[in-house]
Design an enzyme around this catalytic site. Structure first.
Site, PDB file in Angstrom:
ATOM      1  N   ASP A   8       0.063  15.709 -14.549  1.00 35.70           N
ATOM      2  CA  ASP A   8       1.434  15.296 -14.301  1.00 35.70           C
ATOM      3  C   ASP A   8       1.422  13.837 -13.860  1.00 35.70           C
ATOM      4  O   ASP A   8       0.733  13.481 -12.894  1.00 35.70           O
ATOM      5  CB  ASP A   8       2.069  16.157 -13.211  1.00 35.70           C
ATOM      6  CG  ASP A   8       2.334  17.584 -13.683  1.00 35.70           C
ATOM      7  OD1 ASP A   8       2.043  17.879 -14.858  1.00 35.70           O
ATOM      8  OD2 ASP A   8       2.829  18.385 -12.874  1.00 35.70           O
ATOM      9  N   ASP A 129      12.282  25.847 -17.842  1.00 33.51           N
ATOM     10  CA  ASP A 129      11.977  25.769 -16.409  1.00 33.51           C
ATOM     11  C   ASP A 129      13.086  26.485 -15.651  1.00 33.51           C
ATOM     12  O   ASP A 129      14.269  26.184 -15.851  1.00 33.51           O
ATOM     13  CB  ASP A 129      11.897  24.308 -15.952  1.00 33.51           C
ATOM     14  CG  ASP A 129      10.956  23.487 -16.825  1.00 33.51           C
ATOM     15  OD1 ASP A 129       9.936  24.048 -17.275  1.00 33.51           O
ATOM     16  OD2 ASP A 129      11.240  22.298 -17.059  1.00 33.51           O
TER      17      ASP A 129
END
Length: 239
Positions: A8, A129
């Site tokens: 990330d 998500d």
């Protein structure tokens, strides 16, 4: 099941967030390419990359770091974060990203997902998500009333390569994945599902593997950086 180590990217560094909060980022490396090489040296067959800044800003922000990773390794990588138009999709695939992950636009512009899947067969994934089963968009900052499974079903006939399902409340929290919800989603659609959020031990990977759902893979980040999960051992277990 494929294990996808997560890189990330925030401000050019490898970080992990806690439950999706940008101001709760832990920096694990300031050299994303070196981190990618370390994962590949340990035997991983894929990488999962996220442009966190891009997810909030709606455009690629950490392109330099992503390109450095692509230059440093020879395994396929999937990338999400800030990819919201066809030009950006085309550009990343041309630069060597194997699979682009579309999240926010899956809610806001589902036709773009369908168009991209037709144009680039096998190279478009949908990122779903969710908090408490409801989809969140724009870097998880905006919540909707859309059920994650309902969204996934919208793309059954679109030709997308995979769905990456993230339980936001588990992400970076080292509390284990939401096996029940992930398995339920995977059993509800024919699209391959990749589990994300909370994978922090070999037991977690085994629980996903043995969930009774045809999961295609699992993503892990913080546990690999913290050493709670040994990548080489995890790969052996899943093999």
């Amino acid at each position: 099941m494929i294990l996808y180590p997560a890189i990330d990217l925030k401000d050019g560094q490898c970080v992990r967030l806690f439950k999706g909060e940008m101001d709760e980022a832990t920096v694990f490396s300031d050299n994303p390419a070196a981190q990618a090489r370390a994962f590949v040296d340990a035997g991983c067959e894929w990488l999962h990359l996220v442009d966190l800044n891009g997810a909030f800003e709606g455009r690629p922000v950490n392109a330099e770091a992503v390109e450095a990773i692509l230059a440093a390794v020879d395994v396929p990588a999937q990338l999400g974060g800030g990819i919201r138009d066809m030009a950006t999709i085309d550009a990343w695939l041309e630069k060597g990203i194997r699979r682009v992950i579309l999240g926010t636009v899956a809610v806001e512009n589902p036709e773009l997902v369908r168009e991209a899947a037709r144009k680039h067969p096998g190279r478009i994934a949908v990122g779903i998500d969710a908090r408490h089963g409801k989809v969140a968009t724009r870097g998880w900052a905006e919540e909707t009333e859309i059920d994650a499974t309902d969204l996934a079903r919208q793309f059954e006939d679109a030709g997308v390569a995979a769905i990456i399902y993230t339980d936001i409340n588990r992400d970076g929290a080292m509390q284990g994945p939401n096996v029940a919800e992930t398995a339920a989603l995977a059993n509800a659609v024919s699209i391959p599902v990749i589990a994300s959020g909370g994978v922090s031990s070999l037991a977690d990977l085994k629980a996903l593997r043995d969930s009774g759902a045809p999961l295609d893979g699992a993503i892990s980040g913080r546990a690999l950086y913290d050493g709670a999960l040994d990548l080489a051992e995890a790969l052996r277990v899943l093999a």
